[in-house]
Scaffold this motif. Structure first.
Motif, PDB file in Angstrom:
ATOM      1  N   UNK A 110       0.828  -1.216  -0.043  1.00 10.45           N
ATOM      2  CA  UNK A 110      -0.072   0.071  -0.007  1.00 10.45           C
ATOM      3  C   UNK A 110       0.774   1.173   0.231  1.00 10.45           C
ATOM      4  N   UNK A 111       2.150   1.268   0.659  1.00  9.61           N
ATOM      5  CA  UNK A 111       2.949   2.265   0.524  1.00  9.61           C
ATOM      6  C   UNK A 111       3.467   2.542  -0.922  1.00  9.61           C
ATOM      7  N   UNK A 112       3.982   1.420  -1.638  1.00  8.55           N
ATOM      8  CA  UNK A 112       4.359   1.528  -2.782  1.00  8.55           C
ATOM      9  C   UNK A 112       3.145   2.012  -3.796  1.00  8.55           C
ATOM     10  N   UNK A 113       2.067   1.745  -3.668  1.00  6.85           N
ATOM     11  CA  UNK A 113       1.018   2.419  -4.452  1.00  6.85           C
ATOM     12  C   UNK A 113       0.778   3.807  -4.504  1.00  6.85           C
ATOM     13  N   UNK A 114       0.718   4.323  -3.120  1.00 11.43           N
ATOM     14  CA  UNK A 114       0.393   5.789  -2.933  1.00 11.43           C
ATOM     15  C   UNK A 114       1.835   6.661  -3.227  1.00 11.43           C
ATOM     16  N   UNK A 115       2.833   5.916  -3.066  1.00 11.14           N
ATOM     17  CA  UNK A 115       4.057   6.943  -3.509  1.00 11.14           C
ATOM     18  C   UNK A 115       4.070   6.929  -4.969  1.00 11.14           C
ATOM     19  N   UNK A 144     -13.659  14.492 -19.661  1.00 12.16           N
ATOM     20  CA  UNK A 144     -14.609  13.383 -19.791  1.00 12.16           C
ATOM     21  C   UNK A 144     -13.850  12.288 -18.935  1.00 12.16           C
ATOM     22  N   UNK A 145     -12.779  11.939 -19.376  1.00  5.11           N
ATOM     23  CA  UNK A 145     -12.077  10.930 -18.767  1.00  5.11           C
ATOM     24  C   UNK A 145     -12.081  10.841 -17.234  1.00  5.11           C
ATOM     25  N   UNK A 146     -11.569  12.256 -16.754  1.00  2.99           N
ATOM     26  CA  UNK A 146     -11.566  12.491 -15.416  1.00  2.99           C
ATOM     27  C   UNK A 146     -12.760  12.146 -14.651  1.00  2.99           C
ATOM     28  N   UNK A 147     -13.956  12.832 -15.288  1.00  3.04           N
ATOM     29  CA  UNK A 147     -15.165  12.684 -14.742  1.00  3.04           C
ATOM     30  C   UNK A 147     -15.567  11.341 -14.228  1.00  3.04           C
ATOM     31  N   UNK A 148     -15.341  10.259 -15.293  1.00  5.65           N
ATOM     32  CA  UNK A 148     -15.535   8.873 -15.134  1.00  5.65           C
ATOM     33  C   UNK A 148     -14.742   8.337 -14.172  1.00  5.65           C
ATOM     34  N   UNK A 149     -13.599   8.775 -13.823  1.00  7.43           N
ATOM     35  CA  UNK A 149     -12.641   8.181 -12.934  1.00  7.43           C
ATOM     36  C   UNK A 149     -12.637   8.574 -11.492  1.00  7.43           C
ATOM     37  N   UNK A 150     -13.532   9.641 -11.326  1.00  7.06           N
ATOM     38  CA  UNK A 150     -13.580   9.879  -9.681  1.00  7.06           C
ATOM     39  C   UNK A 150     -14.187   8.586  -8.797  1.00  7.06           C
ATOM     40  N   UNK A 151     -15.210   8.254  -9.257  1.00  9.80           N
ATOM     41  CA  UNK A 151     -15.821   7.189  -8.352  1.00  9.80           C
ATOM     42  C   UNK A 151     -14.836   5.881  -8.733  1.00  9.80           C
ATOM     43  N   UNK A 152     -14.406   5.804  -9.801  1.00  8.61           N
ATOM     44  CA  UNK A 152     -13.598   4.439 -10.059  1.00  8.61           C
ATOM     45  C   UNK A 152     -12.134   4.472  -9.085  1.00  8.61           C
ATOM     46  N   UNK A 153     -11.541   5.771  -8.960  1.00  7.59           N
ATOM     47  CA  UNK A 153     -10.532   5.860  -8.365  1.00  7.59           C
ATOM     48  C   UNK A 153     -10.792   5.605  -6.863  1.00  7.59           C
ATOM     49  N   UNK A 154     -11.925   5.820  -6.078  1.00  8.13           N
ATOM     50  CA  UNK A 154     -12.389   5.419  -4.833  1.00  8.13           C
ATOM     51  C   UNK A 154     -12.330   4.189  -4.688  1.00  8.13           C
ATOM     52  N   UNK A 155     -13.202   3.463  -5.563  1.00  7.35           N
ATOM     53  CA  UNK A 155     -13.446   1.965  -5.437  1.00  7.35           C
ATOM     54  C   UNK A 155     -12.361   1.039  -5.728  1.00  7.35           C
ATOM     55  N   UNK A 156     -11.411   1.599  -6.286  1.00 10.11           N
ATOM     56  CA  UNK A 156     -10.186   0.853  -6.791  1.00 10.11           C
ATOM     57  C   UNK A 156      -9.112   0.795  -5.810  1.00 10.11           C
ATOM     58  N   UNK A 157      -8.854   2.019  -5.061  1.00 14.72           N
ATOM     59  CA  UNK A 157      -7.975   2.033  -3.932  1.00 14.72           C
ATOM     60  C   UNK A 157      -8.587   1.660  -2.910  1.00 14.72           C
ATOM     61  N   UNK A 158      -9.930   1.813  -2.534  1.00  7.85           N
ATOM     62  CA  UNK A 158     -10.432   1.062  -1.397  1.00  7.85           C
ATOM     63  C   UNK A 158     -10.284  -0.428  -1.506  1.00  7.85           C
ATOM     64  N   UNK A 159     -10.755  -1.078  -2.671  1.00  5.98           N
ATOM     65  CA  UNK A 159     -10.552  -2.667  -2.758  1.00  5.98           C
ATOM     66  C   UNK A 159      -9.244  -3.131  -2.502  1.00  5.98           C
ATOM     67  N   UNK A 160      -8.444  -2.366  -3.238  1.00  5.80           N
ATOM     68  CA  UNK A 160      -6.932  -2.698  -3.171  1.00  5.80           C
ATOM     69  C   UNK A 160      -6.232  -2.490  -1.864  1.00  5.80           C
ATOM     70  N   UNK A 161      -6.343  -1.599  -0.987  1.00  6.86           N
ATOM     71  CA  UNK A 161      -5.936  -1.531   0.224  1.00  6.86           C
ATOM     72  C   UNK A 161      -6.564  -2.488   1.176  1.00  6.86           C
ATOM     73  N   UNK A 178      -5.043   5.102   5.433  1.00  2.00           N
ATOM     74  CA  UNK A 178      -3.789   4.689   6.430  1.00  2.00           C
ATOM     75  C   UNK A 178      -2.519   4.207   5.558  1.00  2.00           C
ATOM     76  N   UNK A 179      -2.503   4.393   4.390  1.00  2.00           N
ATOM     77  CA  UNK A 179      -1.091   3.830   3.730  1.00  2.00           C
ATOM     78  C   UNK A 179      -0.052   4.812   4.214  1.00  2.00           C
ATOM     79  N   UNK A 180       0.897   4.168   4.402  1.00  2.00           N
ATOM     80  CA  UNK A 180       2.127   4.920   5.049  1.00  2.00           C
ATOM     81  C   UNK A 180       2.895   5.386   3.938  1.00  2.00           C
ATOM     82  N   UNK A 181       3.331   6.954   3.860  1.00  2.00           N
ATOM     83  CA  UNK A 181       4.317   7.487   2.863  1.00  2.00           C
ATOM     84  C   UNK A 181       5.534   7.852   3.308  1.00  2.00           C
TER      85      UNK A 181
END
Length: 282
Positions: A41-46, A75-92, A229-232
């Protein structure tokens, strides 16, 4: 150590700002294999922090050069907002182990490498040559949006007209954000082939547009990782960030000198090596 971090930051910033893709992948390789960070998780956020820094510098440069389709990136960014939250939460939560993370990281990197080779040798060869010829003839490089509606966006570039359905980039932004946020990368490695192959956007305009969309995705994802809670490791990030800043200024100018096709080919070989390493040598 600080010098190596700085040099690798230059590499990451140069590559991402040049082709609009793979900056996060290279950052991840550096964090895991060069600098020994063993917390997934540190690697991802960094990774994403470095991508954000690069895009903050490269996007204005591309805008000044007329190499950014603002409406498409938005338009790509608009679609990515929810996707980014879903992806990072599941991955964490479910992809916190380094071994599993490296394996999936390697698979996606290998897929990207083959896609790059396919585009270089087969699909986009003639189109890139055509664009390069028009640029050398000194034609107007600015993108002009001709039509905006819920069904179609039309723009012109170098005297030719292009169009796409605005729903497609919104949906693609969501899907790409889920995947890229889960892997802790920028997502340019998926956005670039989507824009080139599906939307038929000229490659000359893709890096800047991709960088703009990635800026939105990675910012949302990075903030969510930190919230979870990912450590940087900020000392590492600081040294790398200085290199990324330098590389991000260099990249857009290098693409003019070496040519897009050569840069993509080199990137393909680099990604191929990283992918094979993380799949077979773990």
């Amino acid at each position: 150590m600080e010098l190596l971090l700085f040099i690798w930051g230059i590499v990451v910033g140069t590559v991402f700002s040049t082709v609009g893709a793979a900056g996060g992948i290279l950052a991840g390789f550096g964090h895991i294999s060069l600098f020994g960070i063993n917390v997934a998780n540190s690697v991802k956020v960094m990774n994403q922090i470095l991508v954000i820094i690069s895009t903050l510098i490269s996007v204005p440069t591309y805008w000044k050069q007329g190499r950014l389709i603002f409406i498409l990136g938005g338009l790509l960014g608009i679609g990515s907002v929810i996707g980014a939250i879903v992806g990072s939460t599941l991955s964490y939560t479910y992809l916190s182990g380094l071994k599993a993370y490296k394996f999936l990281f390697g698979i996606f990197t290998l897929i990207v490498a083959f896609k790059v080779f396919h585009d270089v040798f087969v699909k986009e060869r003639e189109r890139v040559k055509s664009i390069d010829k028009d640029l050398k003839e000194g034609k107007e490089r600015r993108v002009k949006v001709l039509k905006r509606s819920m069904k179609e966006v039309e723009f012109s570039f170098l005297g030719k007209k292009y169009s796409f359905n605005p729903i497609l980039p919104v949906l693609a932004g969501f899907v790409v954000a889920v995947i890229s946020s889960a892997l802790g990368v920028g997502g340019g490695f998926l956005l670039v082939p989507f824009m080139v192959s599906v939307l038929k956007v000229p490659m000359y305009l893709v890096p800047g547009t991709s960088a703009f969309a990635v800026l939105i995705t990675t910012t949302i994802s990075m903030l969510n990782y930190i919230k979870l809670g990912a450590v940087v490791y900020w000392k590492v990030i600081f040294a790398e960030a200085l290199g990324v800043i330098v590389g991000s200024f260099i990249g857009p100018h290098i693409s003019h000198i070496l040519g897009e096709r050569r840069l993509r080919l080199l990137l393909g070989f680099i990604l191929l090596g990283i992918g094979l390493k993380y799949i077979f040598i773990r």
